[in-house]
Motif scaffolding. Sequence first.
Motif, PDB file in Angstrom:
ATOM      1  N   THR A   1       0.815  -1.008  -0.014  1.00  0.00           N
ATOM      2  CA  THR A   1      -0.088  -0.473  -0.179  1.00  0.00           C
ATOM      3  C   THR A   1       0.631   1.201   0.215  1.00  0.00           C
ATOM      4  N   LYS A   2       1.958   1.096   0.913  1.00  0.00           N
ATOM      5  CA  LYS A   2       2.747   2.689   0.894  1.00  0.00           C
ATOM      6  C   LYS A   2       3.368   2.605  -0.627  1.00  0.00           C
ATOM      7  N   HIS A   3       3.921   2.335  -1.016  1.00  0.00           N
ATOM      8  CA  HIS A   3       4.021   2.038  -2.962  1.00  0.00           C
ATOM      9  C   HIS A   3       2.905   2.157  -3.948  1.00  0.00           C
ATOM     10  N   LEU A   4       1.672   1.420  -3.717  1.00  0.00           N
ATOM     11  CA  LEU A   4       0.699   2.318  -3.978  1.00  0.00           C
ATOM     12  C   LEU A   4       0.048   3.650  -4.014  1.00  0.00           C
ATOM     13  N   ASP A   5      -0.044   3.850  -2.949  1.00  0.00           N
ATOM     14  CA  ASP A   5       0.129   5.256  -2.479  1.00  0.00           C
ATOM     15  C   ASP A   5       0.912   6.608  -3.426  1.00  0.00           C
ATOM     16  N   LYS A   6       2.538   5.987  -3.405  1.00  0.00           N
ATOM     17  CA  LYS A   6       3.136   6.831  -4.007  1.00  0.00           C
ATOM     18  C   LYS A   6       2.891   7.043  -6.097  1.00  0.00           C
ATOM     19  N   VAL A   7       2.796   5.709  -6.803  1.00  0.00           N
ATOM     20  CA  VAL A   7       1.711   5.980  -8.426  1.00  0.00           C
ATOM     21  C   VAL A   7       0.406   6.282  -8.121  1.00  0.00           C
ATOM     22  N   LEU A   8      -0.515   6.468  -6.805  1.00  0.00           N
ATOM     23  CA  LEU A   8      -1.621   7.011  -7.044  1.00  0.00           C
ATOM     24  C   LEU A   8      -1.241   8.721  -6.712  1.00  0.00           C
ATOM     25  N   GLU A   9      -0.800   9.192  -6.199  1.00  0.00           N
ATOM     26  CA  GLU A   9      -0.182  10.304  -5.848  1.00  0.00           C
ATOM     27  C   GLU A   9       0.562  11.272  -7.113  1.00  0.00           C
ATOM     28  N   GLU A  10       1.239  10.190  -8.073  1.00  0.00           N
ATOM     29  CA  GLU A  10       2.004  10.826  -9.429  1.00  0.00           C
ATOM     30  C   GLU A  10       0.210  11.041 -10.503  1.00  0.00           C
TER      31      GLU A  10
END
Length: 161
Positions: free
Chosen positions: A64-73
């Motif tokens: 989820t931490k990785h997913l959050d970064k991708v979603l932000e971008e």
Amino acid sequence: MAAESPFLDRMLSHLRSTGKYYTGYSKDLGPSRIIHFTSERQFVELLHEGRPVTVAFTIKCPYTKHLDKVLEEAAAQFHPHVRFLRVECPKYPGFCISRQKKEYPFIEIFHSPEQAASQGKLVDPNITKYSVKVLPFNYDVSTYGFREFFKRHGMHVPSDK
């Protein structure tokens, strides 16, 4: 050699902030464009804006931490043409369970809300049923993956800001 270091640092910083591909370094994306789920009413209001809504159904896990970064971008890249919503499933289990998925996190794209042709039997005449297209997101979880997904499904979003 020491004189070149500030120039090199500036050049690398510029490349990281303007590059289209993930380099492992965070970009300056400005304020977050991700909407945090608070209610089904808020979700319906987002759908009625007429834009696709990308919903990430999440739980607390390392991915989820990785997913959050991708979603932000992705949210920064496609704003305001696509809305990104993040649902923390432990806080809103009813909304997540209704999706009938067993593996978290997962992403679905909701778009094209239309009033349902057949309203069926309604208990309350003030309730209107809507039909929404829901597509499971099964592409590469990256800004590029979202762009390709939107193209393939005919959701016209600009490729550049």
